[in-house]
Enzyme design. Structure first.
Site, PDB file in Angstrom:
ATOM      1  N   LYS A  81       0.859  -1.188   0.000  1.00  0.00           N
ATOM      2  CA  LYS A  81       0.000   0.000   0.000  1.00  0.00           C
ATOM      3  C   LYS A  81       0.889   1.230   0.000  1.00  0.00           C
ATOM      4  CE  LYS A  81      -4.522   0.845   0.199  1.00  0.00           C
ATOM      5  NZ  LYS A  81      -5.574   0.070  -0.490  1.00  0.00           N
ATOM      6  N   VAL A 183     -20.971   7.402   1.634  1.00  0.00           N
ATOM      7  CA  VAL A 183     -21.666   7.120   0.375  1.00  0.00           C
ATOM      8  C   VAL A 183     -20.881   7.681  -0.810  1.00  0.00           C
ATOM      9  CG1 VAL A 183     -23.955   6.782   1.320  1.00  0.00           C
ATOM     10  CG2 VAL A 183     -23.218   9.102   0.762  1.00  0.00           C
ATOM     11  N   GLY A 184     -19.573   7.426  -0.780  1.00  0.00           N
ATOM     12  CA  GLY A 184     -18.739   7.749  -1.926  1.00  0.00           C
ATOM     13  C   GLY A 184     -18.896   6.685  -2.994  1.00  0.00           C
TER      14      GLY A 184
END
Length: 349
Positions: A81, A183-184
């Site tokens: 990452k 709520v992307g």
């Protein structure tokens, strides 16, 4: 000191690389947890951190999660990452992205990047000008790859349905109350799919306007972002940032299920036991949210098309049920069972 270093989340990582480029302002961390199964695949997060140690901790936790996610999804990739440290205004330039691309390239293919929070497919194109070790690029219709968000949302949706059947005995989502945090791209996609099934939704987002607009569109309720975890609901679905399930928040949950797409939802490993002790069915995040990495991994490997991506994503409920079955047999929490299986798959069991 923990593990010989000052970071409790250092988990025998193969490498933790710190990069700076004064000309562009780049400050980045690339953490490689494991390459046992292949190059360390995992997205790049563009985020503002109050302290650089917080950025390193995030990279450590996220890269370990990617090792486990890729292993549990049966992908030929290890786990890594990247975190690109943003200024408070989140200023992002092509020069900064290109410098980040050169940093990735210097690792010689041990790390392959993709989109994460704060990054777009356009950003991946800019990065790809400096390195070939990037995926999540725009692709033709029907091909594997591109924006991983919709694929992640599909996998989370299938996992939520599996959790509803497991914990609630529900054969469908009609009338099932789901409280969605964030709520992307992922949480918004999940809300759309659940609304289509007739689920009853309560949603929240740090962008209150976005939550209100989506609620109006879907006929959902919306609440303040700091209230969503305490909503009484059949299912709570975290789809924002991590470490939101801790001793205090778990005590305040009023749900039978936690199933969402956010990475690293548990603040500590002990929090998996806290959920288990409360009888809450938990879908380990790196199992349920693997849809996006399945999509971009197949793109990078040049394997399959959109149909193959979706066929693999539809196996996510099977893996969740494997974890839940073993949890019932052993009495261990689902989080610990998933970690055990994943560690075995990467040769650290």
């Amino acid at each position: 000191m923990t593990n010989g270093w000052g970071f409790p989340d250092f988990d025998a990582h193969e490498g933790v690389h710190l990069f700076t480029d004064p000309a562009s302002g780049l400050r980045a961390v690339i953490a490689i947890h494991s390459t046992a199964l292949g190059p360390a695949g995992g997205g790049a997060r563009f985020w503002h951190y109050a302290d650089s140690d917080d950025a390193i901790t995030d990279a450590l936790r996220l890269s370990r999660g990617m090792s486990f996610k890729n292993a549990m999804a049966g992908l030929p990739m290890g786990g890594g990452k990247a975190v690109v440290l943003a200024d408070p205004q989140r200023t992002k330039s092509d020069a900064l992205l290109k410098a980040f691309g050169r940093a990735i390239d210097s690792l010689g293919g041990r790390y392959v990047t993709a989109e994460d929070v704060g990054m777009s497919d356009r950003d991946m194109v800019t990065i790809s000008n400096e390195t070939k070790f990037v995926t999540g690029l725009p692709v033709a219709s029907g091909r594997a790859g591109g924006n991983p968000g919709p694929s992640t949302a599909l996998g989370v949706y299938l996992g939520v349905r599996a959790a509803a059947k497991r914990a609630l005995g529900a054969d469908g989502m009609k009338g099932v109350h789901v409280a969605i945090q964030g709520v992307g791209s992922v949480g918004g996609g999940l809300a759309e799919l659940l609304a289509r099934d007739g689920a009853r939704l309560t949603i929240a987002d740090v962008d209150a306007g976005r939550a209100a607009t989506l609620a109006d569109k879907l006929g959902a309720q919306h609440v303040d972002a700091d209230a969503i975890l305490g909503v009484e609901a059949d299912i709570v679905s975290p789809n924002a940032l991590g470490a939101i399930l801790h001793e205090k928040s778990i005590a305040g949950l009023r749900t039978k299920v936690v199933a969402g797409g956010a990475n690293n939802q548990l603040a500590t490993r002990e929090d998996g036991w806290r959920l288990h002790a409360r009888g809450i069915t938990y879908a380990p995040d790196y199992v349920i949210n693997a849809g996006g990495i399945i999509n971009v991994c197949l793109e990078y490997m040049g394997q399959g098309d959109r149909a193959e991506v979706e066929a693999r994503i539809h196996k996510i409920p099977d893996r969740l049920n494997e974890v839940w079955d073993e949890s019932e047999r052993s009495g261990e929490p689902a989080s610990a069972v998933a970690d055990m299986i994943a560690r075995r798959l990467i040769g650290r069991g």
